[in-house]
Design a protein around this motif. Structure first.
Motif, PDB file in Angstrom:
ATOM      1  N   TYR A  47       0.856  -1.170   0.030  1.00 13.87           N
ATOM      2  CA  TYR A  47       0.127  -0.204   0.028  1.00 13.87           C
ATOM      3  C   TYR A  47       0.922   0.940  -0.051  1.00 13.87           C
ATOM      4  O   TYR A  47       2.177   1.073  -0.124  1.00 13.87           O
TER       5      TYR A  47
ATOM      6  N   GLY B 126       1.351   3.574   2.223  1.00 16.27           N
ATOM      7  CA  GLY B 126       1.834   4.065   3.536  1.00 16.27           C
ATOM      8  C   GLY B 126       1.687   5.465   4.038  1.00 16.27           C
ATOM      9  O   GLY B 126       1.918   5.737   4.979  1.00 16.27           O
TER      10      GLY B 126
ATOM     11  N   SER C 260      -2.564   4.570   4.657  1.00 17.05           N
ATOM     12  CA  SER C 260      -2.776   4.328   6.242  1.00 17.05           C
ATOM     13  C   SER C 260      -3.736   5.292   6.678  1.00 17.05           C
ATOM     14  O   SER C 260      -4.207   5.108   8.032  1.00 17.05           O
ATOM     15  N   SER C 261      -4.121   6.163   5.921  1.00 11.22           N
ATOM     16  CA  SER C 261      -5.494   7.078   6.313  1.00 11.22           C
ATOM     17  C   SER C 261      -6.187   7.430   5.043  1.00 11.22           C
ATOM     18  O   SER C 261      -5.631   7.086   4.093  1.00 11.22           O
TER      19      SER C 261
ATOM     20  N   VAL D  89      -8.436   3.581   3.239  1.00  7.03           N
ATOM     21  CA  VAL D  89      -7.611   2.429   3.791  1.00  7.03           C
ATOM     22  C   VAL D  89      -8.362   0.999   3.620  1.00  7.03           C
ATOM     23  O   VAL D  89      -7.542  -0.175   3.665  1.00  7.03           O
TER      24      VAL D  89
ATOM     25  N   ASP E 101       4.928  -1.880   8.243  1.00  5.53           N
ATOM     26  CA  ASP E 101       3.326  -1.991   8.465  1.00  5.53           C
ATOM     27  C   ASP E 101       2.534  -2.249   7.176  1.00  5.53           C
ATOM     28  O   ASP E 101       1.476  -2.834   7.074  1.00  5.53           O
ATOM     29  N   CYS E 102       3.069  -2.188   5.967  1.00  4.73           N
ATOM     30  CA  CYS E 102       2.703  -2.464   4.450  1.00  4.73           C
ATOM     31  C   CYS E 102       2.367  -3.881   4.567  1.00  4.73           C
ATOM     32  O   CYS E 102       3.073  -4.810   4.682  1.00  4.73           O
TER      33      CYS E 102
ATOM     34  N   GLY F  25      -0.606  -2.699   5.315  1.00  4.78           N
ATOM     35  CA  GLY F  25      -1.958  -2.179   5.886  1.00  4.78           C
ATOM     36  C   GLY F  25      -2.652  -3.236   6.522  1.00  4.78           C
ATOM     37  O   GLY F  25      -2.827  -4.270   5.869  1.00  4.78           O
ATOM     38  N   ASP F  26      -3.360  -3.140   7.663  1.00  2.00           N
ATOM     39  CA  ASP F  26      -4.220  -4.343   8.333  1.00  2.00           C
ATOM     40  C   ASP F  26      -5.353  -4.813   7.399  1.00  2.00           C
ATOM     41  O   ASP F  26      -5.362  -6.057   7.163  1.00  2.00           O
TER      42      ASP F  26
END
Length: 260
Positions: free
Chosen positions: A33, A35, A111-112, A115, A152-153, A155-156
Motif C-alpha cells: 500500500y 503508506g 494508512s489513512s 484504507v 506495516d505495509c 496495512g491491516d
C-alpha cells in the motif's frame, strides 16, 4: 473479464534512468500500500488515480533516487492495472535483498483516508497476480510487504485479505485456510543460525511464531543476534540443548501449544 491494462504511455510515465535488471521468474507476488494518506475521492474520479501514480513515480525517482517507480504494477479502485516496471524486470519496493523473490504490486490504499480496498481494487489485484503468473513466470506465493521486511505495509485491511489467500470478492473462501495453531509448518530443511545473518521467509515465519508466543522479537526475516538470543531462551524454557540454532526440534517445539 480481461485485465484492464494501463500502459506506461497511457498514464504518462517518465522514462527510466537506466536499464532494468532482468528477472526471469519469482516465487510469487508481494502486495503493497502507499503508506500515506490516500484521498477517498479517487474512488469516484479515475483521473485522480492517474495523477497519483505519476506522483508515486516522481517520489521514487526524485525522492528515493531510484531509476523508476519501484512497483511492478499498480492497481486502482476502478479495476485498472497500471504498468510500473512490468514483467521480467526487477522491482525495487520489496526491500534490500528481497526484490528478486517476488514481483511488487501496489494497491492504491493508504494508512489513512482510503484504507479499505474496494472490490474493484481487489479484483484488479487478482487480475494483476494472474497476469504476472501467465506472462511473468511468477510462482504461487501471495505475500504482504511485511512478510520478510519490517513495515506495516500493506496495512491491516489489505493484509488480512492477503492472509485469506487473496480471494476474489464474492468467491467462497476456504473454511480453515490456516493450519491448527499447535501443528508445526513443514520443517524448511535448513538450520537458522547466526553468524552470519540468515534471511528468508522461513526466518520470518519462525520469528512471527515466537512473537505470537510472547517473545520480544522483530519479524523482519533476518536471523541476527536478537533472534539467536530469543532462540536460546526458548530452548532453555523447553529443555532443549541451548545452541541458539533453530534446528528441526526447536522449529517443531515452537508450534507446540503453550503449557497452561
Amino acid at each position: 473479464m480481461a485485465m484492464d491494462f494501463v500502459s506506461r504511455r497511457e498514464w504518462g510515465a517518465r522514462s527510466p534512468r537506466g536499464s532494468y535488471t532482468a528477472l526471469s521468474s519469482t516465487r510469487g507476488v508481494k502486495i503493497h500500500y502507499t503508506g500515506g494518506r490516500v484521498d477517498p475521492a479517487i474512488v469516484d474520479d479515475h483521473d485522480k488515480c492517474v495523477k497519483m501514480v505519476r506522483s508515486i513515480q516522481k517520489s521514487h525517482m526524485d525522492g528515493n533516487g531510484w531509476m523508476d517507480i519501484g512497483y511492478s504494477l499498480v492497481v486502482c479502485p476502478h479495476r485498472k492495472v497500471f504498468e510500473g516496471r512490468g514483467i521480467k524486470h526487477l522491482p525495487a519496493a520489496n526491500g534490500p535483498g528481497l526484490n528478486s523473490g517476488h514481483y511488487a504490486v501496489l494497491g492504491l490504499v493508504g494508512s489513512s483516508g482510503l484504507v479499505t480496498p474496494p472490490d474493484g481494487m481487489l479484483h484488479g489485484i487478482v487480475d494483476a497476480i494472474e497476469y504476472l503468473r501467465d506472462e511473468g513466470d511468477a510462482g504461487r506465493e501471495i505475500k504482504g510487504h511485511r512478510d520478510g521486511y519490517a513495515t506495516d505495509c500493506p496495512g491491516d485491511k489489505l493484509y488480512s485479505w492477503v492472509k485469506r489467500g487473496a480471494p476474489r470478492p464474492g468467491a467462497q473462501e476456504p473454511s480453515d485456510p490456516e493450519p491448527p495453531s499447535g501443528e508445526a509448518p513443514e520443517w524448511p530443511g535448513r538450520e537458522l543460525k547466526y553468524p552470519p545473518v540468515m534471511r528468508g521467509d522461513d526466518v520470518r515465519q519462525w520469528q512471527a511464531r515466537m512473537k505470537e508466543r510472547g517473545w520480544g522479537i522483530a519479524v523482519d526475516g533476518a536471523y541476527g543476534p536478537r533472534s539467536r538470543e530469543v532462540c536460546r531462551s526458548f530452548q532453555r524454557e523447553k529443555g532443549l540443548p541451548v545452541t541458539g540454532v533453530v534446528n528441526k526440534a526447536t522449529w517443531t517445539a515452537a508450534w507446540e501449544m503453550p503449557v497452561t
